[in-house]
Design an enzyme around this catalytic site. Sequence first.
Site, PDB file in Angstrom:
ATOM      1  CG  HIS A  64      -0.271  23.748 -33.826  1.00  0.00           C
ATOM      2  ND1 HIS A  64       0.573  22.670 -33.979  1.00  0.00           N
ATOM      3  CD2 HIS A  64      -1.152  23.388 -32.863  1.00  0.00           C
ATOM      4  CE1 HIS A  64       0.212  21.713 -33.119  1.00  0.00           C
ATOM      5  NE2 HIS A  64      -0.826  22.142 -32.434  1.00  0.00           N
ATOM      6  CG  HIS A  66      -5.044  23.216 -29.245  1.00  0.00           C
ATOM      7  ND1 HIS A  66      -5.531  21.997 -29.664  1.00  0.00           N
ATOM      8  CD2 HIS A  66      -3.708  23.156 -29.427  1.00  0.00           C
ATOM      9  CE1 HIS A  66      -4.530  21.224 -30.066  1.00  0.00           C
ATOM     10  NE2 HIS A  66      -3.401  21.916 -29.935  1.00  0.00           N
ATOM     11  CG  LEU A  67      -9.133  29.062 -31.525  1.00  0.00           C
ATOM     12  CD1 LEU A  67      -9.862  29.654 -32.725  1.00  0.00           C
ATOM     13  CD2 LEU A  67      -8.492  30.161 -30.703  1.00  0.00           C
ATOM     14  CG  ASP A 156      -2.074  18.828 -32.416  1.00  0.00           C
ATOM     15  OD1 ASP A 156      -0.960  18.283 -32.354  1.00  0.00           O
ATOM     16  OD2 ASP A 156      -2.409  19.776 -31.694  1.00  0.00           O
ATOM     17  CG  HIS A 183       0.598  14.761 -31.801  1.00  0.00           C
ATOM     18  ND1 HIS A 183       0.334  15.821 -30.960  1.00  0.00           N
ATOM     19  CD2 HIS A 183       1.278  13.850 -31.057  1.00  0.00           C
ATOM     20  CE1 HIS A 183       0.839  15.570 -29.765  1.00  0.00           C
ATOM     21  NE2 HIS A 183       1.408  14.372 -29.795  1.00  0.00           N
ATOM     22  CG  HIS A 236       3.791  19.861 -31.906  1.00  0.00           C
ATOM     23  ND1 HIS A 236       3.909  18.541 -32.267  1.00  0.00           N
ATOM     24  CD2 HIS A 236       2.536  19.979 -31.405  1.00  0.00           C
ATOM     25  CE1 HIS A 236       2.783  17.912 -31.997  1.00  0.00           C
ATOM     26  NE2 HIS A 236       1.931  18.761 -31.478  1.00  0.00           N
ATOM     27  CG  ASP A 309       0.692  22.814 -29.478  1.00  0.00           C
ATOM     28  OD1 ASP A 309      -0.553  22.808 -29.545  1.00  0.00           O
ATOM     29  OD2 ASP A 309       1.354  21.861 -29.016  1.00  0.00           O
ATOM     30  CG  HIS A 313      -4.766  22.716 -20.577  1.00  0.00           C
ATOM     31  ND1 HIS A 313      -5.759  21.888 -21.039  1.00  0.00           N
ATOM     32  CD2 HIS A 313      -3.685  22.477 -21.367  1.00  0.00           C
ATOM     33  CE1 HIS A 313      -5.308  21.162 -22.042  1.00  0.00           C
ATOM     34  NE2 HIS A 313      -4.047  21.507 -22.276  1.00  0.00           N
ATOM     35  N   GLY A 328       0.233  21.018 -22.392  1.00  0.00           N
ATOM     36  CA  GLY A 328       0.143  22.198 -23.247  1.00  0.00           C
ATOM     37  C   GLY A 328       0.313  23.507 -22.508  1.00  0.00           C
TER      38      GLY A 328
HETATM   39  O1  DOR Z   1       0.716  19.792 -25.313  1.00  0.00           O
HETATM   40  C1  DOR Z   1      -0.178  19.659 -26.133  1.00  0.00           C
HETATM   41  N1  DOR Z   1      -1.418  20.087 -25.873  1.00  0.00           N
HETATM   42  N2  DOR Z   1       0.100  19.045 -27.273  1.00  0.00           N
HETATM   43  C2  DOR Z   1      -0.851  18.746 -28.147  1.00  0.00           C
HETATM   44  O2  DOR Z   1      -0.528  18.247 -29.189  1.00  0.00           O
HETATM   45  C3  DOR Z   1      -2.266  19.002 -27.820  1.00  0.00           C
HETATM   46  C4  DOR Z   1      -2.416  20.114 -26.895  1.00  0.00           C
HETATM   47  C5  DOR Z   1      -3.783  20.266 -26.271  1.00  0.00           C
HETATM   48  O3  DOR Z   1      -4.790  20.076 -26.968  1.00  0.00           O
HETATM   49  O4  DOR Z   1      -3.855  20.630 -25.094  1.00  0.00           O
END
Ligand code: DOR
Length: 432
Positions: A64, A66-67, A156, A183, A236, A309, A313, A328
């Site tokens: 899990h 996020h790239l 997600d 999700h 999650h 997860d 950011h 996130g």
């Molecule tokens: O906190 C999160 N950020 N939960 C998620 O399910 C998505 C993720 C994101 O893409 O930033």
Amino acid sequence: MSDAFIVNGHIIDPANNIDEIGDLHITDGKIAKIGGNGKLADDQAADVYDARGLVVAPGLIDMHVHLREPGFEHKETIATGTAAAAAGGFTTVACMANTSPVIDTPEKIEQIYNIASETAKTNVFPFGSITKGLAGAELTDMRGMYSAGAVGFTDDGVTVMNAALMRDALALSAELGFPIMVHCEDHNLNAGAVMNLGEASRKLGLIGSPNAAEDIIVARDIMLAELTGGHLHVLHVSTAGGVELVRQGKKRGVHVTAEVCPHHWILTDAEVEKQGANAKMHPPLRTQTDIDAIIEGLGDGTIDAIATDHAPHALSEKARGMVDAPNGIIGLETCLPLVLTYLVQPGHLTLAEAIAKMTVVPANLLGIDRGTLSVGAVADITVIDTDRVNRVDITRSRSKSQNTPFSGWELKGWQALTFREGNRIQVSPSSE
Ligand code: DOR
């Protein structure tokens, strides 16, 4: 033929019930031999790594991540995200579909594989989205994306609120065998929420989301998996109720699996007061009761896998404050030390159980040929120093982003070496 040896290590391969001191012989990127007890390598061999006092495990798998590529390259790219993965001891990551554009066609699955083959440090397996554009209105061509190499399907970041669409997605899962990764947050119940609903949200005057927002969707989707026979994977899990629903679903024979992330079994919502937006994520940090239930679920097998997860950011985005900052936190470089410090050292999981939840279990859930040190398997290997004590220095992160609540934490047990297909891809941890 290229040969490498990792000798004298404490080999732990849960897939084969191996837990012993020994050597690994790697030939042409595959495991050629295991055992030998320090005798497998002759002195002339070219590449010999002495792993005395270290744990030698299958390469870790994070199911899990996020790239952010394509579309959000200011937060992360496939290159930087997988560099962070390798630094954290991961040799394989599965990446989420909430990019821009969304990964919702077979061509976009191929695009991720193409970028990864050029720039990734680790193996990358993409998920496709369940609904077109994550809009929750129309199913994607899951059959086509599955043929193109998608390892599962997920919206997600958002919940598929239409139960009939979820039923149809799970029916296709029953036919083709892939997991539907959900999700779980009812969007009406968590409207405007930026944290957990409770004492902390009331004190801070912020809108909170109740556990019920998560539990209702977990319950609904388990019912739909029961109806269709599809494979439901709950992403999650953050609530005690969610853990109990998965436990009961498994008891009834429903094909439901689940994962948890370190922040949800270490931090409570009280952290929001100290850390602000670096403690903001969906689902949110909950309470000690939820933490206790998650740890119990990990121990009794209700929770199958550990994932991060990893959600990068930019600093400027997180600086907008609790209400406006995106959800996130990053997690690839701190996951293993958090697992060792907070699950293994206190005795909640054995080292072999923890490694299983980060190797063979996610490999089996995603149907990928990884997560084991079997002879003939791809030589993806993580060497772990369980005694090493380091402080998290987030300024040394390989990720493009630094949004973590664990900055400055002293943790015991870190990745020491990471091998992908027999080649060393990372030597030391990001934090010293
Ligand atoms: O906190 C999160 N950020 N939960 C998620 O399910 C998505 C993720 C994101 O893409 O930033």
